[in-house]
Structures are given as C-alpha cells and as structure tokens.
Write a protein that holds these residues in place. Structure first.
Motif, PDB file in Angstrom:
ATOM      1  N   ASP A 232      14.268 -14.467   8.202  1.00  0.00           N
ATOM      2  CA  ASP A 232      15.019 -16.560   8.219  1.00  0.00           C
ATOM      3  C   ASP A 232      15.391 -15.831   9.610  1.00  0.00           C
ATOM      4  OD1 ASP A 232      15.929 -18.899   8.301  1.00  0.00           O
ATOM      5  OD2 ASP A 232      17.689 -17.608   7.783  1.00  0.00           O
ATOM      6  N   ASP A 233      14.650 -15.143  10.441  1.00  0.00           N
ATOM      7  CA  ASP A 233      14.643 -14.737  11.874  1.00  0.00           C
ATOM      8  C   ASP A 233      14.932 -16.060  13.023  1.00  0.00           C
ATOM      9  OD1 ASP A 233      15.256 -12.222  10.942  1.00  0.00           O
ATOM     10  OD2 ASP A 233      12.901 -11.359  12.403  1.00  0.00           O
ATOM     11  N   MET A 234      14.239 -16.951  12.594  1.00  0.00           N
ATOM     12  CA  MET A 234      14.236 -17.785  13.560  1.00  0.00           C
ATOM     13  C   MET A 234      15.079 -19.340  13.333  1.00  0.00           C
ATOM     14  SD  MET A 234      12.165 -16.278  15.211  1.00  0.00           S
ATOM     15  CE  MET A 234      11.199 -17.429  16.982  1.00  0.00           C
ATOM     16  N   ASN A 235      15.273 -19.702  14.762  1.00  0.00           N
ATOM     17  CA  ASN A 235      16.517 -21.256  14.545  1.00  0.00           C
ATOM     18  C   ASN A 235      16.017 -21.901  16.210  1.00  0.00           C
ATOM     19  OD1 ASN A 235      18.437 -20.279  16.905  1.00  0.00           O
ATOM     20  ND2 ASN A 235      18.975 -18.772  14.875  1.00  0.00           N
ATOM     21  N   SER A 236      16.227 -23.277  15.634  1.00  0.00           N
ATOM     22  CA  SER A 236      16.041 -24.011  16.942  1.00  0.00           C
ATOM     23  C   SER A 236      16.471 -23.306  18.404  1.00  0.00           C
ATOM     24  CB  SER A 236      17.199 -25.053  17.418  1.00  0.00           C
ATOM     25  OG  SER A 236      18.247 -25.152  16.933  1.00  0.00           O
ATOM     26  N   SER A 237      17.650 -22.146  18.141  1.00  0.00           N
ATOM     27  CA  SER A 237      18.050 -21.651  19.956  1.00  0.00           C
ATOM     28  C   SER A 237      17.190 -20.441  19.733  1.00  0.00           C
ATOM     29  CB  SER A 237      19.560 -21.855  19.851  1.00  0.00           C
ATOM     30  OG  SER A 237      20.133 -20.590  18.452  1.00  0.00           O
ATOM     31  N   THR A 238      16.334 -19.549  19.359  1.00  0.00           N
ATOM     32  CA  THR A 238      15.695 -18.321  19.402  1.00  0.00           C
ATOM     33  C   THR A 238      14.735 -18.523  20.782  1.00  0.00           C
ATOM     34  OG1 THR A 238      15.518 -18.617  16.560  1.00  0.00           O
ATOM     35  CG2 THR A 238      14.155 -16.412  19.053  1.00  0.00           C
TER      36      THR A 238
ATOM     37  N   ASP B 102       8.760 -14.683  14.088  1.00  0.00           N
ATOM     38  CA  ASP B 102       8.184 -15.810  13.992  1.00  0.00           C
ATOM     39  C   ASP B 102       6.297 -15.479  13.517  1.00  0.00           C
ATOM     40  OD1 ASP B 102       6.739 -17.934  14.022  1.00  0.00           O
ATOM     41  OD2 ASP B 102       6.911 -18.639  15.778  1.00  0.00           O
TER      42      ASP B 102
END
Length: 222
Positions: free
Chosen positions: A133-139, A153
């Motif tokens: 779970d490395d990615m989010n909207s601010s990555t 990703d």
C-alpha cells in the motif's frame, strides 16, 4: 441546591458512560487486531509453496519459492530506513524457468549505491507475494529520467519491465550489497491501545470537570 445539581450530574454520568464505552470498544478492537496480526504473521512465516499459475490479490503474504533468472533492468523506489537514512528498493524482473516474468523486490541499497552494478543470473528466491500500500493520491509520478519511483506501483512497474503484475518480496539475499526487506507486519497500523487510553483519559477529565462544577454550585449556594 440538589435540583441545581441534577443536570450536571446527569451530563457527567452520561459523558463518562459514553467515554468508558468508547474506551472499552477500542480494547475489544485491539484484541481483534492482535488476532488478525498473529494470523498474518503466521501466514508470512509459513513454508513456501511453488508460485501458483493463477495469482490474484487475495494471495497477499503467501510464501512462495521460485527459480529463475534475474534480469539486468531495475526500477529504484525511494525509501527511508530508521537509523540508516535514504536509499532505494531494487525492483527487477525475474524470468522463471517456465518463461513467466514477475517482479522481484530484491531489497534495500543505500543512496550512493543506487546505480552500482549488481549481479543477477540464476537464483532460487524464497519470499512472499505482496501488494504493498505504497501509493496514494499525493504520491508523485516516477521520475523516469533518473529512474526514481516514489512507491511500488505494481501495474505501472509491471508494464515498465514487461512482467505480470505480480511482486515477490525476497526474504533472503539475492546478491551482494542488497539488504533484503522481507514482508512483515510493521507497516500495518494498530493504534487501538492509544485510542483506548485517550478515551479513558478524557473520561477522567470529564469526571473531574463534573466534580469541579458540582463544587462550584455548592459553594455558591452556601
């Protein structure tokens, strides 16, 4: 005087009851979460099985063993480790004996070793399937010019390296100078004890404020 105290007493009792219930609920959640973490820990450390032919995200944490050839291509994921500092996870393609290609997280190298040459070749990898779970909207988007990624990703990395969207995180070393970072439960949040302490502390504060208010009412009446 007692009539003036009824409302503060009712509010005080209700407030304490709600806060105690919230704290108790968090303790119940803590017990549940610890059970879940124990199951995940046992699953992570189980005996590895051959890499399944059909793989999906429900197999997260599955211990696997795969034999193949580590490719020369690499993707570098910027990370930071406590007491070490900045560095990179090395993501490489692993071409299996049956021709399949999957992603392999070989582990961590320090910042100055990002572009060093690393041995590949034939290897038998023991690790765990993972969908981090490395990615989010601010990555940020990866810096393709410098080959720096800011999260694992899986679909994008699989496309970049021409592999299946499957990641094996190695448990053991896959080459000199690479520090394996096996899958663990450290990144899974478990803050229920802190929440419980917060609710119980608020209950004590609420109780103290109620007593203080009652004392003020009685002092004014006297």
């Amino acid at each position: 005087m007692f009539k003036r105290m009824i409302f503060p007493i009712v509010i005080g009792v209700l407030g304490c009851a709600i806060l105690i219930w919230l704290g108790t609920w968090q303790l119940q959640r803590l017990a549940w979460k610890e059970g879940v973490l124990a199951e995940i820990r046992a699953e992570i450390g189980a005996e590895p099985v051959p890499l399944p032919e059909v793989i999906d995200a429900s197999m997260k944490y599955l211990p696997v063993e795969a034999t193949g050839e580590i490719g020369d291509e690499e993707l570098h994921v910027l990370v930071s480790r406590k007491q070490i500092g900045a560095g990179y996870l090395i993501i490489a393609p692993l071409t299996l004996d049956d021709g399949r290609r999957v992603l392999l997280d070989r582990g961590f190298v320090r910042d100055m070793e990002k572009d060093a040459e690393r041995a590949g070749g034939s290897v038998t990898v023991v690790g765990n399937l993972h969908w981090p779970d490395d990615m989010n909207s601010s990555t940020p988007a990866p810096d393709m010019t410098r080959n720096i990624w800011f999260g694992r990703d899986i679909p994008a990395m699989a496309e970049a390296l021409g592999t299946e969207p499957v990641l094996i995180v190695a448990r053991d070393s896959t080459g000199a100078g690479i520090d394996p970072m096996p899958v663990g439960i450290e990144g899974i949040p478990n803050d229920h004890l802190q929440y419980a302490i917060t609710w119980f502390s608020l209950c004590l504060v609420w109780f103290g404020m109620t007593l203080f208010l009652l004392w003020r009412i009685r002092a004014r009446t006297d």
